[in-house]
Design a protein around this motif. Structure first.
Motif, mmCIF file in Angstrom:
data_model
loop_
_atom_site.group_PDB
_atom_site.id
_atom_site.type_symbol
_atom_site.label_atom_id
_atom_site.label_comp_id
_atom_site.label_asym_id
_atom_site.label_seq_id
_atom_site.Cartn_x
_atom_site.Cartn_y
_atom_site.Cartn_z
ATOM 1 N N PHE A 1 3.257 -0.552 3.923
ATOM 2 C CA PHE A 1 2.794 -0.440 5.303
ATOM 3 C C PHE A 1 2.020 0.844 5.598
ATOM 4 O O PHE A 1 1.297 0.913 6.600
ATOM 5 C CB PHE A 1 3.980 -0.503 6.274
ATOM 6 C CG PHE A 1 4.863 -1.697 6.108
ATOM 7 C CD1 PHE A 1 4.348 -2.935 5.716
ATOM 8 C CD2 PHE A 1 6.221 -1.597 6.339
ATOM 9 C CE1 PHE A 1 5.168 -4.036 5.567
ATOM 10 C CE2 PHE A 1 7.053 -2.693 6.188
ATOM 11 C CZ PHE A 1 6.528 -3.917 5.800
ATOM 12 N N GLN B 1 -0.615 -3.276 9.935
ATOM 13 C CA GLN B 1 0.785 -3.108 9.559
ATOM 14 C C GLN B 1 1.564 -2.243 10.542
ATOM 15 O O GLN B 1 2.713 -1.894 10.280
ATOM 16 C CB GLN B 1 0.878 -2.493 8.154
ATOM 17 C CG GLN B 1 0.376 -3.385 7.049
ATOM 18 C CD GLN B 1 1.203 -4.643 6.890
ATOM 19 O OE1 GLN B 1 2.356 -4.703 7.311
ATOM 20 N NE2 GLN B 1 0.633 -5.676 6.282
ATOM 21 N N ASN C 1 4.936 -3.801 11.743
ATOM 22 C CA ASN C 1 5.965 -3.768 10.701
ATOM 23 C C ASN C 1 6.452 -2.342 10.452
ATOM 24 O O ASN C 1 7.654 -2.105 10.274
ATOM 25 C CB ASN C 1 5.411 -4.360 9.406
ATOM 26 C CG ASN C 1 5.213 -5.855 9.497
ATOM 27 O OD1 ASN C 1 5.915 -6.545 10.244
ATOM 28 N ND2 ASN C 1 4.252 -6.385 8.747
#
Length: 337
Positions: A87, A102, A105
């Motif tokens: 990430f 990302q 996340n």
């Protein structure tokens, strides 16, 4: 920083009288050394007002653990940095750069990382669980400040002792781990990664349980990457399934798999490979000596189906009462302590 650490190695923070090279074999820092990866913060990096980063001690897919130094209490510490390389990364300077698309996340994992720190801080009085002293945010990510533990992992200890140890010695080492898990389970938490590389044996012969890693596993579950962090041989079948129900019985399996590895020198067969035909050999069939009732208790803890296992650590402990001759020593198994 020079006045603070002028007599200490910037890599491991042991005293070295200002020598240009650290003489400790597990450090080996030399003036001018650069980090092995661009992801790593260089030794000497300040973190907040109190902490100094040293050499990297470990690096997994979800973070980096550094040796560290606390200026205020003048002691060595461990510093765990949240840096999931799927990430985010680090290109220049200390700031963490989140990869395109990302951010959600990364932020989810960061929240779970903070929750993990808060949960572990509840066990500061535990003699077995490594103490989390503080959680802080810096460089676009999060950090856990933890007690420094000096010693070896159980995996390293096994390698130093011929790859396996007696049942009595295994019991002596893992009994404190059972006590810690019972305490963790009592407040509704799980470890979910019991294995020899997460059990530490310190220089003063105490045992410590490391790396709960709940942030890593919760994030994997959210991103549908369930199997990426599982350890074959130690993970029960329910951890391989997205909707597998996990509970204390999950840690029972990991603990019994660790017992099995300690005394046989072998990993148990992977749990998901044992569904159709269970060919897991008992320790006695491999020539290992242990009481029959203890072997039966161990094999029950390694049962594939969760409902057939011990449902709690307390049940397992009652079945694995202390064997005669249970002891722990740094020395090799020569019959004397």
């Amino acid at each position: 920083m020079t006045d603070i650490l002028e007599n200490r190695c910037p890599g491991c923070f042991r005293e070295n009288q200002g020598k240009p090279t650290c003489t400790y074999q597990d450090c080996g820092w030399t003036v001018g050394d650069q980090p092995d990866s661009p992801l790593y913060l260089p030794p000497g990096t300040l973190l907040g007002d109190d902490y100094v980063i040293g050499k990297v001690r470990g690096h997994g897919g979800f973070g980096i653990t550094y040796r560290g130094w606390s200026k205020s209490i003048k002691t060595r510490i461990a510093i765990k940095e949240f840096l999931p390389d799927r990430f985010a990364g680090r290109t220049q300077g200390p700031e963490v750069n989140v990869h395109t698309k990302q951010k959600e996340n990364f932020n989810y994992g960061l929240r779970k990382f903070q929750e993990e720190a808060e949960n572990l801080a509840k066990f500061q009085q535990s003699p077995v669980i490594v103490t989390v002293l503080k959680h802080l945010a810096a460089n676009g990510t999060g950090y856990m400040i933890m007690d420094f533990v000096d010693g070896v992992t159980l995996e390293e200890y096994l390698e130093e002792h011929g790859n396996k140890i007696s049942w009595e010695r295994a019991w002596a080492i893992l009994s404190p781990v059972m006590d810690a898990l019972r305490e963790v389970h009592s407040v509704g938490l799980l470890h979910r990664d019991i294995a020899p590389d997460n059990i530490y044996i310190t220089q003063n012969k105490s045992v410590k349980l490391l790396d709960f890693g709940s942030a890593r596993r919760d994030t994997d579950a959210k991103t549908r990457n369930v199997n990426s962090t599982l350890k074959p041989g130690y993970a029960p079948e329910e951890q391989y399934r997205k909707k597998g129900e996990q509970g204390p019985w999950t840690d029972v399996y990991g603990l019994c798999a660790t017992f099995y590895r300690c005394i046989t020198g072998q990993l148990p067969l992977e749990s998901i490979e044992r569904f159709r035909r269970d060919n897991l050999q008992s320790p006695s069939s491999l020539g290992i000596k242990l009481p029959k009732d203890h072997e039966a208790a161990l094999m029950k803890g390694l049962t594939v189906y969760a409902e057939d296992r011990w449902q709690s650590i307390d049940e397992l402990q009652q079945a694995l009462r202390k064997p005669e001759g249970a002891f722990f020593s740094w020395g090799r198994q020569t019959g004397s302590v």
